[in-house]
Enzyme design. Structure first.
Site, PDB file in Angstrom:
ATOM      1  N   ASP A  68       0.728  -1.146   0.024  1.00 34.81           N
ATOM      2  CA  ASP A  68       0.117  -0.088  -0.179  1.00 34.81           C
ATOM      3  C   ASP A  68       0.641   1.208  -0.120  1.00 34.81           C
ATOM      4  O   ASP A  68       0.516   2.517  -0.019  1.00 34.81           O
ATOM      5  CB  ASP A  68      -1.038  -0.088   1.259  1.00 34.81           C
ATOM      6  CG  ASP A  68      -0.477   0.105   2.334  1.00 34.81           C
ATOM      7  OD1 ASP A  68       0.837  -0.153   2.561  1.00 34.81           O
ATOM      8  OD2 ASP A  68      -1.129   0.147   3.551  1.00 34.81           O
ATOM      9  N   SER A  69       2.192   0.980  -0.076  1.00 37.60           N
ATOM     10  CA  SER A  69       3.210   1.976  -0.336  1.00 37.60           C
ATOM     11  C   SER A  69       2.755   2.698  -1.780  1.00 37.60           C
ATOM     12  O   SER A  69       3.040   3.714  -2.166  1.00 37.60           O
ATOM     13  CB  SER A  69       4.694   1.539  -0.412  1.00 37.60           C
ATOM     14  OG  SER A  69       4.790   0.627  -0.939  1.00 37.60           O
ATOM     15  N   LYS A 137      -0.721  -9.282   2.564  1.00 40.03           N
ATOM     16  CA  LYS A 137       0.032  -8.883   4.128  1.00 40.03           C
ATOM     17  C   LYS A 137      -1.038  -7.939   4.700  1.00 40.03           C
ATOM     18  O   LYS A 137      -1.756  -7.217   4.180  1.00 40.03           O
ATOM     19  CB  LYS A 137       1.277  -7.992   3.350  1.00 40.03           C
ATOM     20  CG  LYS A 137       2.223  -7.547   4.544  1.00 40.03           C
ATOM     21  CD  LYS A 137       3.554  -7.069   4.443  1.00 40.03           C
ATOM     22  CE  LYS A 137       3.322  -5.790   3.526  1.00 40.03           C
ATOM     23  NZ  LYS A 137       2.694  -4.643   4.649  1.00 40.03           N
ATOM     24  N   GLU A 139      -0.798  -5.635   8.485  1.00 35.48           N
ATOM     25  CA  GLU A 139       0.000  -4.956   9.767  1.00 35.48           C
ATOM     26  C   GLU A 139      -0.283  -5.276  11.001  1.00 35.48           C
ATOM     27  O   GLU A 139      -1.534  -5.672  11.426  1.00 35.48           O
ATOM     28  CB  GLU A 139       0.099  -3.270   9.645  1.00 35.48           C
ATOM     29  CG  GLU A 139       0.861  -2.934   8.192  1.00 35.48           C
ATOM     30  CD  GLU A 139       1.037  -1.360   7.988  1.00 35.48           C
ATOM     31  OE1 GLU A 139       0.354  -0.810   9.109  1.00 35.48           O
ATOM     32  OE2 GLU A 139       1.398  -0.972   7.141  1.00 35.48           O
ATOM     33  N   GLU A 205       9.878  -3.744  10.142  1.00 38.27           N
ATOM     34  CA  GLU A 205      10.252  -2.488   9.440  1.00 38.27           C
ATOM     35  C   GLU A 205      10.964  -1.499  10.615  1.00 38.27           C
ATOM     36  O   GLU A 205      10.248  -1.198  11.834  1.00 38.27           O
ATOM     37  CB  GLU A 205       9.042  -1.745   8.830  1.00 38.27           C
ATOM     38  CG  GLU A 205       9.237  -0.456   8.244  1.00 38.27           C
ATOM     39  CD  GLU A 205       8.145  -0.096   7.113  1.00 38.27           C
ATOM     40  OE1 GLU A 205       7.226  -0.618   6.909  1.00 38.27           O
ATOM     41  OE2 GLU A 205       8.439   1.064   6.773  1.00 38.27           O
TER      42      GLU A 205
HETATM   43  O1  KIV Z   1       3.545  -1.002   1.533  1.00 39.32           O
HETATM   44  C1  KIV Z   1       4.868  -1.309   1.417  1.00 39.32           C
HETATM   45  O2  KIV Z   1       5.523  -1.261   0.386  1.00 39.32           O
HETATM   46  C2  KIV Z   1       5.492  -2.197   2.454  1.00 39.32           C
HETATM   47  C3  KIV Z   1       6.852  -2.368   2.488  1.00 39.32           C
HETATM   48  C4  KIV Z   1       7.554  -1.061   2.899  1.00 39.32           C
HETATM   49  C5  KIV Z   1       7.247  -3.562   3.667  1.00 39.32           C
HETATM   50  O3  KIV Z   1       4.674  -2.342   3.416  1.00 39.32           O
END
Ligand code: KIV
EC number: 2.1.2.11
Length: 288
Positions: A68-69, A137, A139, A205
């Site tokens: 989500d980056s 993924k 968090e 992280e």
């Molecule tokens: O959203 C993302 O790109 C991430 C990475 C920085 C691990 O969570």
């Protein structure tokens, strides 16, 4: 007599390596588990579109994260918080279409799993069925235990993410996590909790390198570091940071392997000057 680890007893077979191996089928979470047994390190990059993903796939990157980056690096938001499940589904589907070998992990965005396990399952199902990702993924450590457990029981592999969790930026800011005895003990509890819930890997992280090394030794699932020092099992970077496309400052832990921002800017200026000066298109670019 000390017990030999799996890595010491099995002959190493480099053709099976995640990076540099000869396999052509899609990598699975089982391959990831075997890599930890072999003591093999592996790289992960983010990707948000089919074409970039195809370049990384051809380069042999075994795991790609549709993070989500994308919020900051692709969609123009200031943080990851506004990213929606619709956006993640669209971007993840493009990355899946652009790749043949890499395991594609789709990020569950803020607000799509915090309500509880059932909401998490609904959102993860969308990414798995709608986009075709091989894993998701999310968090959170202990606080996401039940969500991870239900997804894994339902057949959806989960990569967990602890330490700095950017979706909580409004509560925690962008600060190093796990400093001090209590915070370090909590990080270790979080790591064990996601492993016990069934996560196949965990992102660490922005945590001190010594703590990341301790967590890596304590777990049987691989750790994926970003700003977590050299001793994690895998390393991940955001592709626009790593290739020098991100404008402005990037975090200290980023290594820049190229300067795409300059390359692209120079190319755009050269094109503009050709057009303005009448040197593009030429006869060779024309049809009659
Ligand atoms: O959203 C993302 O790109 C991430 C990475 C920085 C691990 O969570």
């Amino acid at each position: 007599m000390t017990q030999l680890s799996a890595a010491q007893t099995k002959p190493s077979d480099s053709s099976k390596a995640l990076y540099g191996g000869k396999g052509t089928r899609r990598i699975t979470v089982r391959d990831i588990a075997l890599a930890k047994e072999r003591g093999e390190k592996w790289p992960m990059l983010t990707a948000y579109d089919a074409m970039t993903a195809s370049v990384f796939d051809e380069a042999g990157i075994p795991v790609m994260l549709v993070g989500d980056s994308a919020g900051n690096c692709h969609l123009g938001y200031d943080t990851t918080v506004p990213v929606t499940l619709d956006e993640m589904t669209m971007l993840s589907a493009a990355v899946v279409r652009g790749t043949r070998r890499a395991l594609i992990v789709g990020d569950l965005p803020f607000g799509s799993y915090q309500e509880g396990p059932v909401q998490a399952l609904r959102s993860a199902t969308r990414l798995v069925k709608g986009a075709g990702v091989g894993a998701v993924k999310l968090e959170g450590g202990e606080r996401s235990h039940e969500q991870i457990r239900l997804l894994v029981e339902s057949g959806i592999p989960v990569m967990a993410h602890i330490g700095l969790t950017p979706q909580s930026v409004n509560a925690m800011g962008y600060r190093v996590q796990g400093r001090g005895e209590e915070a370090a003990a909590q990080l270790l509890r979080d790591a064990k909790s996601v492993q016990d819930a069934g996560a196949f890997a965990v992102v660490l992280e922005l945590v001190p390198a010594e703590l990341a090394a301790e967590v890596t030794r304590a777990l049987h699932i691989p750790t994926v570091g970003i700003g977590a020092g050299p001793e994690t099992d895998a390393q991940v970077l955001v592709w626009t940071d790593m290739l020098g496309l991100t404008g402005g400052r990037v975090p200290k832990f980023v290594k820049k392997y190229a300067d795409l921002r300059t390359v692209m800017g120079d190319a755009a200026k050269a094109f503009a000057e050709d057009v303005v000066g009448g040197t593009f298109p030429l006869e060779e670019h024309s049809v009659h």
